[in-house]
Design an enzyme around this catalytic site. Sequence first.
Site, short mmCIF file in Angstrom:
data_model
loop_
_atom_site.label_atom_id
_atom_site.label_comp_id
_atom_site.label_asym_id
_atom_site.label_seq_id
_atom_site.Cartn_x
_atom_site.Cartn_y
_atom_site.Cartn_z
CG HIS A 56 -1.84 1.15 1.33
ND1 HIS A 56 -3.12 1.12 0.84
CD2 HIS A 56 -1.66 2.39 1.86
CE1 HIS A 56 -3.70 2.29 1.06
NE2 HIS A 56 -2.85 3.08 1.68
CD GLU A 57 1.50 3.61 3.69
OE1 GLU A 57 1.73 4.66 3.07
OE2 GLU A 57 0.46 3.44 4.37
CG HIS A 59 0.26 6.18 -0.65
ND1 HIS A 59 -0.78 6.74 -1.34
CD2 HIS A 59 -0.30 5.50 0.40
CE1 HIS A 59 -1.92 6.43 -0.76
NE2 HIS A 59 -1.66 5.67 0.30
#
Length: 374
Positions: free
Chosen positions: A25-26, A29
């Site tokens: 997920h990160e 980003h």
Amino acid sequence: MSLINLVYYNIIPFILVLSLLVFVHELGHYLVARWNGVKVEVFSIGFGAELFGWTDRVGTRWKISIIPMGGYVKMFSDLNPASQPDQTLIQEMSEKDKEVSLFHKTVWQRIAVSAAGPLANYLFAIFLFGTLYIFMGQKIPSEETKIGHIMPKSAAEQVGLQEGDLILDINGITTGTFVELQKIIQENPGHEIDLHVQREEQKMMIRATPQAIKVRDHEIGRLGITPSYHEVKRSPLTAYFYAVEDVHTFSAKTLAHLGQMIVGNQSTDGLSGPLGIANLTGEVARKSLVDLIWLTALLSINLGLINLFPVPMLDGGHLLFYFIEAIRGKAVSEKVQEAGYRIGFSLVMLLVVISTWNDLSHLKVFEFFKNIFN
């Protein structure tokens, strides 16, 4: 279960799976932020004090933190891990600083950065599903009334039903499909039913009492069984298309289920928090690696979906503010954003309390302490 076994069989697998999903997920980003020229100050798996880490050549601090319950990337201009803008820092920025500041990127660049985390989770789930469909096969629900899984501590487990049992009829009523079977069970909350069961070559009669589950102003019965599946291998050319279809179907069903909870048509008993997910992860990990990969893919979808909810603090909250800015032509005021973050924090905490209460109830923690003091 001893404390050592609990940590080894439940906590460690849960932390490893959660950390992997948070990293994916990160990383979404991070990659999109770097692609748009944003300086990323911190990439952390976990919260709180740093256990260990390193700083790369572009100045990003990669670290593992002491509380392994999530993670974050902190962009230049962020006040905190929730990506709330640091207004004091922003007012003091030089023109050179603004070039690498998330706050000073276009609204569409900021939208891309916020959406990249959930998108990464979805792409990861599609990759896992598609790969499993190639090598292990896609799980297709069986049309026959054969039990695929028995829920722990369920009414079915208590009366000795087993995975692979074929239910021929209930109370003399032939059940041709699993949907028909579930309908009869739901119509008998708290009432004994006679199940005519075939187990391999043996036929037997088993009496069970479906658990009464309250849904809005009425009750339905739950036995705690799921249908069996058969596996169909897919070619590398089609596997990932089937994976996309299944990810979409799972997301739609999850949203529909949550919608029923919000309007009160379904109980919130099905919500699980970290304790429940850790317990499930431990059970699945002990069963097989393939099942653990299935669960990891499902949890990745859930993580991506939840983060798209329009709740400040989550990626969906940022996207909501950014889309409003794109439509209005100017950013949402600082006061409104601050109020939004407070509301978002309250909603997230409420969800944590409800899901944790459910976990403690399902794991019978309250009965354990009650027995100690009685």
